[in-house]
Design an enzyme around this catalytic site. Structure first.
Site, PDB file in Angstrom:
ATOM      1  N   CYS A 287       0.826  -1.201   0.000  1.00 57.49           N
ATOM      2  CA  CYS A 287       0.000   0.000   0.000  1.00 57.49           C
ATOM      3  C   CYS A 287       0.861   1.252   0.000  1.00 57.49           C
ATOM      4  O   CYS A 287       2.008   1.234   0.424  1.00 57.49           O
ATOM      5  CB  CYS A 287      -0.871   0.003   1.246  1.00 57.49           C
ATOM      6  SG  CYS A 287      -1.804  -1.497   1.419  1.00 57.49           S
TER       7      CYS A 287
ATOM      8  N   ARG B  50       3.430   0.733  -6.113  1.00 59.02           N
ATOM      9  CA  ARG B  50       3.627  -0.136  -4.966  1.00 59.02           C
ATOM     10  C   ARG B  50       2.474  -1.127  -4.796  1.00 59.02           C
ATOM     11  O   ARG B  50       2.618  -2.153  -4.132  1.00 59.02           O
ATOM     12  CB  ARG B  50       3.714   0.698  -3.689  1.00 59.02           C
ATOM     13  CG  ARG B  50       4.880   1.623  -3.662  1.00 59.02           C
ATOM     14  CD  ARG B  50       4.709   2.618  -2.560  1.00 59.02           C
ATOM     15  NE  ARG B  50       4.674   1.961  -1.269  1.00 59.02           N
ATOM     16  CZ  ARG B  50       5.715   1.772  -0.490  1.00 59.02           C
ATOM     17  NH1 ARG B  50       6.896   2.207  -0.883  1.00 59.02           N
ATOM     18  NH2 ARG B  50       5.616   1.173   0.657  1.00 59.02           N
TER      19      ARG B  50
ATOM     20  N   TRP C  35      -3.308  -2.397  -1.737  1.00 63.37           N
ATOM     21  CA  TRP C  35      -2.945  -3.672  -2.328  1.00 63.37           C
ATOM     22  C   TRP C  35      -3.509  -4.701  -1.352  1.00 63.37           C
ATOM     23  O   TRP C  35      -2.956  -4.906  -0.278  1.00 63.37           O
ATOM     24  CB  TRP C  35      -1.419  -3.764  -2.424  1.00 63.37           C
ATOM     25  CG  TRP C  35      -0.879  -4.903  -3.210  1.00 63.37           C
ATOM     26  CD1 TRP C  35      -0.825  -5.016  -4.558  1.00 63.37           C
ATOM     27  CD2 TRP C  35      -0.253  -6.082  -2.692  1.00 63.37           C
ATOM     28  NE1 TRP C  35      -0.207  -6.196  -4.913  1.00 63.37           N
ATOM     29  CE2 TRP C  35       0.149  -6.867  -3.789  1.00 63.37           C
ATOM     30  CE3 TRP C  35       0.010  -6.570  -1.417  1.00 63.37           C
ATOM     31  CZ2 TRP C  35       0.790  -8.087  -3.655  1.00 63.37           C
ATOM     32  CZ3 TRP C  35       0.654  -7.796  -1.269  1.00 63.37           C
ATOM     33  CH2 TRP C  35       1.038  -8.532  -2.389  1.00 63.37           C
TER      34      TRP C  35
ATOM     35  N   ASN D 126      -0.786   0.904   6.302  1.00 65.29           N
ATOM     36  CA  ASN D 126       0.006  -0.020   5.500  1.00 65.29           C
ATOM     37  C   ASN D 126       0.569  -1.052   6.469  1.00 65.29           C
ATOM     38  O   ASN D 126       1.162  -0.672   7.481  1.00 65.29           O
ATOM     39  CB  ASN D 126       1.137   0.757   4.795  1.00 65.29           C
ATOM     40  CG  ASN D 126       2.014  -0.146   3.950  1.00 65.29           C
ATOM     41  OD1 ASN D 126       1.664  -1.297   3.699  1.00 65.29           O
ATOM     42  ND2 ASN D 126       3.145   0.369   3.513  1.00 65.29           N
ATOM     43  N   GLY D 127       0.372  -2.325   6.180  1.00 67.13           N
ATOM     44  CA  GLY D 127       0.878  -3.367   7.088  1.00 67.13           C
ATOM     45  C   GLY D 127      -0.223  -4.357   7.407  1.00 67.13           C
ATOM     46  O   GLY D 127      -1.210  -4.455   6.685  1.00 67.13           O
TER      47      GLY D 127
ATOM     48  N   GLU E  34      18.066 -13.958 -13.989  1.00 64.27           N
ATOM     49  CA  GLU E  34      17.442 -12.635 -13.993  1.00 64.27           C
ATOM     50  C   GLU E  34      16.615 -12.425 -15.269  1.00 64.27           C
ATOM     51  O   GLU E  34      15.529 -11.838 -15.221  1.00 64.27           O
ATOM     52  CB  GLU E  34      18.533 -11.558 -13.836  1.00 64.27           C
ATOM     53  CG  GLU E  34      18.068 -10.121 -13.905  1.00 64.27           C
ATOM     54  CD  GLU E  34      16.979  -9.732 -12.894  1.00 64.27           C
ATOM     55  OE1 GLU E  34      16.643 -10.527 -12.021  1.00 64.27           O
ATOM     56  OE2 GLU E  34      16.440  -8.622 -13.028  1.00 64.27           O
TER      57      GLU E  34
ATOM     58  N   LYS F  63      12.629 -11.499 -15.250  1.00 63.35           N
ATOM     59  CA  LYS F  63      12.076 -10.310 -15.920  1.00 63.35           C
ATOM     60  C   LYS F  63      10.936 -10.706 -16.827  1.00 63.35           C
ATOM     61  O   LYS F  63       9.887 -10.093 -16.837  1.00 63.35           O
ATOM     62  CB  LYS F  63      13.138  -9.586 -16.765  1.00 63.35           C
ATOM     63  CG  LYS F  63      14.172  -8.772 -16.055  1.00 63.35           C
ATOM     64  CD  LYS F  63      13.655  -7.552 -15.351  1.00 63.35           C
ATOM     65  CE  LYS F  63      13.157  -7.856 -13.988  1.00 63.35           C
ATOM     66  NZ  LYS F  63      13.951  -7.861 -12.851  1.00 63.35           N
TER      67      LYS F  63
ATOM     68  N   GLU G 276       7.746 -11.876 -14.915  1.00 66.71           N
ATOM     69  CA  GLU G 276       7.083 -10.791 -14.170  1.00 66.71           C
ATOM     70  C   GLU G 276       6.209  -9.917 -15.053  1.00 66.71           C
ATOM     71  O   GLU G 276       5.118  -9.541 -14.671  1.00 66.71           O
ATOM     72  CB  GLU G 276       8.144  -9.846 -13.599  1.00 66.71           C
ATOM     73  CG  GLU G 276       8.772 -10.271 -12.328  1.00 66.71           C
ATOM     74  CD  GLU G 276       9.744  -9.210 -11.872  1.00 66.71           C
ATOM     75  OE1 GLU G 276       9.507  -8.651 -10.808  1.00 66.71           O
ATOM     76  OE2 GLU G 276      10.735  -8.915 -12.572  1.00 66.71           O
TER      77      GLU G 276
ATOM     78  N   HIS H  56      18.826 -33.371 -16.703  1.00 68.95           N
ATOM     79  CA  HIS H  56      18.412 -34.087 -15.492  1.00 68.95           C
ATOM     80  C   HIS H  56      16.918 -33.926 -15.209  1.00 68.95           C
ATOM     81  O   HIS H  56      16.479 -34.152 -14.081  1.00 68.95           O
ATOM     82  CB  HIS H  56      19.253 -33.612 -14.301  1.00 68.95           C
ATOM     83  CG  HIS H  56      20.708 -33.919 -14.478  1.00 68.95           C
ATOM     84  ND1 HIS H  56      21.207 -35.193 -14.450  1.00 68.95           N
ATOM     85  CD2 HIS H  56      21.754 -33.095 -14.743  1.00 68.95           C
ATOM     86  CE1 HIS H  56      22.518 -35.154 -14.662  1.00 68.95           C
ATOM     87  NE2 HIS H  56      22.872 -33.888 -14.855  1.00 68.95           N
TER      88      HIS H  56
ATOM     89  N   LYS I  87       6.159  -3.053  -5.760  1.00 73.37           N
ATOM     90  CA  LYS I  87       7.575  -2.684  -5.834  1.00 73.37           C
ATOM     91  C   LYS I  87       8.295  -2.926  -4.522  1.00 73.37           C
ATOM     92  O   LYS I  87       9.447  -3.337  -4.497  1.00 73.37           O
ATOM     93  CB  LYS I  87       7.667  -1.198  -6.221  1.00 73.37           C
ATOM     94  CG  LYS I  87       9.082  -0.690  -6.419  1.00 73.37           C
ATOM     95  CD  LYS I  87       9.686  -1.232  -7.681  1.00 73.37           C
ATOM     96  CE  LYS I  87      11.110  -0.782  -7.915  1.00 73.37           C
ATOM     97  NZ  LYS I  87      11.771  -1.638  -8.915  1.00 73.37           N
TER      98      LYS I  87
END
Ligand code: F6R
Length: 608
Positions: A2, A27, A74, A100-101, A481, A485, A488, A504, A603
């Site tokens: 949030c 965020r 969020w 927030n939390g 990476e 990317k 996401e 394998h 984020k």
């Protein structure tokens, strides 16, 4: 997560708050809301969706004020609905807050208050806090907030207004980030300092167990017992222009293009006389450096992959015993962490809960702790106390790009510096690597010039079912990476494997609809990687090769080649990552994805 914004001053508060919320949208962003206090009344507007939708609703409602608070949500507790969107108002209409939390004992508080006749309206954990405040408020905001901090458990950044205190904004923090700012008769608070840059650079990062009172005149700070204390402000060294997209269609693309400068800035002031010198930041002695026999790199996501790259680089520089650990696991394993451990925590935001908790654990076990972060004054920076700051500037795109490059630059310098302090870095190796590092910005610019070529390649592959990324040795970390990317921002399944590991198990998945992106630099592992390419071709997987400029042989295997400039073998991750970022970007664009704000992601991940 949030985002919170609060304002008090001579401007139209709703405008400042909406502007601040828009800067927080990256965020977390399923709903948003805003409240002002006017003539002993709390007025609010809330909505599902983006800040732009909220702005239209605020305008339509004619909501104005001189002080107010806002929130982008969020969802964690309670679905995405207008009712669950913040701000929340107590049933008696005397208190309004944003949060927030997570309030862990929300159910228990709710049950208790309901028994006392208080009616709840939402499914959120936050409502327990506002109802409790309404219940205990008797005209003294500080006293009520002190009581609240004793009653609630969990993580919170709370921003609160009271119906009869239009000139005061109150905040309380435990575990979730909050920054307070002030300038010429205006007071602010926000989750992210970038939201304040346009108005002030004078800020206070709130500590855990701290309360603040913000008025037009000043900011005052108290502990959770209500006792006041002095707190020195910090001066933000970021620039408001850094938070604008400029001519780029997306922040991600802008940030990809900033990487040559970011590497150059990260090197600046850390090289002296052709060698590495971190003595301005780290007052380490050779004896200490020799004592830290174990090095633990701890981070999440992209920052974790930066540490994996760093480990491969450092193992070539000295005799290091390195572990790279995902922060959310580090805490729960029974590793030996002691005074012979150097624990390095890498976090772009400096607020990632998993990394922060891991740092607290390592500190409590007597490890020497160091932070690499992009945000000076962030919680990890302040708590650990010894940091290397990456000067990448604010990163707004949810997918990390330039901060990865900044991190691997800082980590390479750190590895060299440690090896040098231990007397393990021969002077010629040091000079060779420093000179190669200084060439990196130019090489990254050459890679950025291939943008069109990569866009075309991405167009050919945007309908693939998914992707494998393979690489051996130093080519493996950038493969990790690259896959992250892609998944996401394009929502395609992408997985990275050490090339030799494919046989394998994962090779079972290969077919003509599953392309393999092979990172195949011209180094001692080239032939072995080419064998893995052949194995993939035998299963009819299309191959995209990331090969070294001048490697004509690779053309025998595939027509889809992106050439990267040659560099010292250790520094390969620098040149590999830009084409992979661009590839992910253009695949996502081709697929019409929301690149800067991918679904389900935030984020700054301030919950565990
Ligand atoms: C990926 C990404 C995330 C972050 C991770 C850690 O593009 O951005 O994987 O890298 O959440 O965040 P920080 O570095 O802020 O601790």
């Amino acid at each position: 997560m949030c985002g919170i914004m609060g304002y008090i001053g001579h401007r139209e508060a709703t405008n400042v708050i909406l502007d601040g919320l828009a800067k927080h949208e990256y965020r977390g962003y399923d709903s948003a809301g805003i409240a002002v206090v006017k003539d002993n009344e709390i007025l609010e507007v809330r909505t599902i969706g983006r800040v732009s939708v909220l702005a239209a609703k605020v305008a339509a409602a004619g909501l104005t004020g001189e002080a107010g608070i806002g929130h982008t949500r969020w969802a964690t507790h309670g679905g995405v609905s207008e009712t669950n969107a913040h701000p929340h108002i107590s049933s008696d209409k005397r208190v309004v807050l944003v949060h927030n939390g997570i309030i862990e004992n929300a159910r228990e508080i709710r049950k208790d208050l309901e028994l006392r006749g208080i009616k709840f309206h939402t499914e959120t954990d936050t409502e327990s806090a506002v109802q409790y405040l309404g219940y205990v408020y008797n005209g003294d905001p500080k006293e009520a907030i002190v009581k609240l901090t004793k009653r609630i458990r969990g993580a919170f950044a709370l921003v609160i207004m009271f119906y009869d205190r239009p000139g005061e904004i109150w905040t309380a923090r435990k575990g979730s980030p909050l920054v307070v700012g002030h300038a010429n008769g205006e007071g602010f608070c926000a989750s992210d300092p970038t939201a304040l840059l346009e108005y002030t650079r004078v800020v206070w990062f709130m500590d855990d167990d701290e309360i603040a009172r913000i008025t037009r005149e000043r900011c005052e700070f108290f502990d959770f017992a209500g006792v006041p204390h002095n707190k020195e402000p910090m001066h933000l060294d970021w620039d408001a222009a850094m938070t604008s997209r400029g001519e780029y269609p997306h922040f991600m693309l802008k940030e990809i293009h900033e990487q040559p400068d970011v590497v150059a800035h990260t090197l600046l002031g850390r090289i002296a006389g052709g060698g590495v010198d971190l003595s301005r930041e780290l007052s380490w002695t050779p004896e200490e450096a020799k004592k830290w026999r174990k090095i633990h790199f701890v981070a999440c996501g992209t920052s974790h992959y930066a540490t994996v790259a760093a480990a491969y680089i450092m193992e070539n520089l000295g005799k290091f015993d390195i572990r790279t650990e995902v922060a959310s696991e580090y805490r729960y394993r029974n590793m030996t962490i002691d005074s012979e451990t150097l624990a390095v925590f890498v976090s772009q935001s400096g607020e990632t809960a998993d990394t922060l908790h891991a740092a607290r654990l390592a500190k409590s076990r007597g490890a020497k702790c160091l932070v690499i972060t992009n945000v000076r004054g962030s919680t990890i920076d302040r708590e650990v106390g010894e940091s290397i700051i990456t000067p990448a500037g604010p990163e707004i795109g949810v997918a990390a790009t330039k901060t990865f490059t900044a991190q691997i630059t800082a980590l390479t310098l750190l590895g060299m510096y440690l090896a040098k302090l231990r007397g393990e870095l021969p002077e010629d190796s040091e000079r060779r690597l420093i000179s190669a590092l200084m060439d990196i910005p130019g090489k990254l610019s050459l890679l950025l010039a291939k943008e069109k070529e990569i866009e075309e390649l991405a167009r050919d592959f945007a309908d693939a079912r998914g992707f494998f990324f393979i690489g051996r040795g130093i080519a493996y970390p950038p493969a990790l990476e690259g896959a992250l990317k892609l998944k996401e921002i394009s929502y395609l399944h992408a997985e990275a494997y050490p090339a030799g590991e494919m046989k394998h198990g994962p090779i079972a998945l290969l077919d003509k609809e599953l392309p393999v992106v092979a990172l195949v630099p011209k180094n001692s592992l080239w032939e072995k990687t080419v064998s893995n390419i052949e194995e993939s071709m035998a299963r009819r997987s299309p191959i995209i090769a990331l090969a070294t400029e001048g490697d004509n042989e690779i053309k025998q295997y595939t027509d889809h080649v992106i050439f990267t400039p040659a560099t010292e073998p250790e520094l390969y991750p620098f040149v590999a990552v830009i084409p992979l970022q661009l590839f992910a970007y253009y695949i996502a664009r081709q697929r019409g994805c929301d690149i800067d704000m991918p679904r389900n992601l935030a984020k700054s991940v301030t919950v565990e």
